[in-house]
Scaffold this motif. Structure first.
Motif, PDB file in Angstrom:
ATOM      1  N   VAL A   1       0.903  -1.382  -0.141  1.00  0.00           N
ATOM      2  CA  VAL A   1       0.200   0.026   0.062  1.00  0.00           C
ATOM      3  C   VAL A   1       0.929   1.443  -0.391  1.00  0.00           C
ATOM      4  CG1 VAL A   1      -2.066   1.552   0.950  1.00  0.00           C
ATOM      5  CG2 VAL A   1      -1.739  -0.967   1.479  1.00  0.00           C
TER       6      VAL A   1
ATOM      7  N   GLY B   1      -4.208   5.972   1.546  1.00  0.00           N
ATOM      8  CA  GLY B   1      -3.448   4.544   0.270  1.00  0.00           C
ATOM      9  C   GLY B   1      -4.215   4.207  -0.769  1.00  0.00           C
TER      10      GLY B   1
ATOM     11  N   GLN C   1      -3.099   1.110  -3.001  1.00  0.00           N
ATOM     12  CA  GLN C   1      -2.784  -0.529  -3.452  1.00  0.00           C
ATOM     13  C   GLN C   1      -2.239  -0.946  -4.572  1.00  0.00           C
ATOM     14  OE1 GLN C   1      -2.614  -3.643  -1.186  1.00  0.00           O
ATOM     15  NE2 GLN C   1      -1.071  -4.297  -2.356  1.00  0.00           N
TER      16      GLN C   1
END
Length: 122
Positions: free
Chosen positions: A95, A115, A117
């Motif tokens: 992340v 964040g 991914q």
């Protein structure tokens, strides 16, 4: 109020590329530095790349030559930092978080994005 909004993560095959974006907006007086961190499962969050307001660049050894950090500033209220990631490896899976040292009327504080991914398949 300050917001950092990230975008650009996803799934890519090894050797591929992704570009992450992080837009900072709000009551910003100045930004000292904008960084990208990442955190893989079971590991500590680590600094990937840093760009200071003076133009200094800093990269983790593991991404040197593959990742590039850059930024544009339209005005003090809107700033965007990018992370161009090339030649991605499975070990880049994590992340990714945007971080910025931002000065507002209350002083300078670190702010974090939510964040995004990044998954690199072998």
């Amino acid at each position: 109020q300050v917001q950092l909004v990230e975008s650009g993560g996803g799934l890519v095959q090894a050797g591929g590329s992704l570009r992450l974006s992080c837009a900072a907006s709000g009551s910003i007086r100045s930004i000292n530095a904008m960084d990208w961190y990442r955190q893989a499962p079971g590991k500590q969050r680590e600094l990937v790349a840093r760009l200071t307001s003076a133009g200094r660049l800093n990269y983790a050894d593991s991404v040197k030559g593959r990742f590039t950090i850059s930024a544009i500033s339209r005005d003090n209220a809107k700033n965007t930092v990018y992370l161009q990631m090339n030649s991605l490896k499975p070990e880049d899976t994590a992340v990714y978080y945007c971080n910025a040292d931002i000065r507002t009327v209350v002083g300078e504080l670190p702010y974090w994005g939510q964040g995004t991914q990044v998954t690199v398949s072998s």
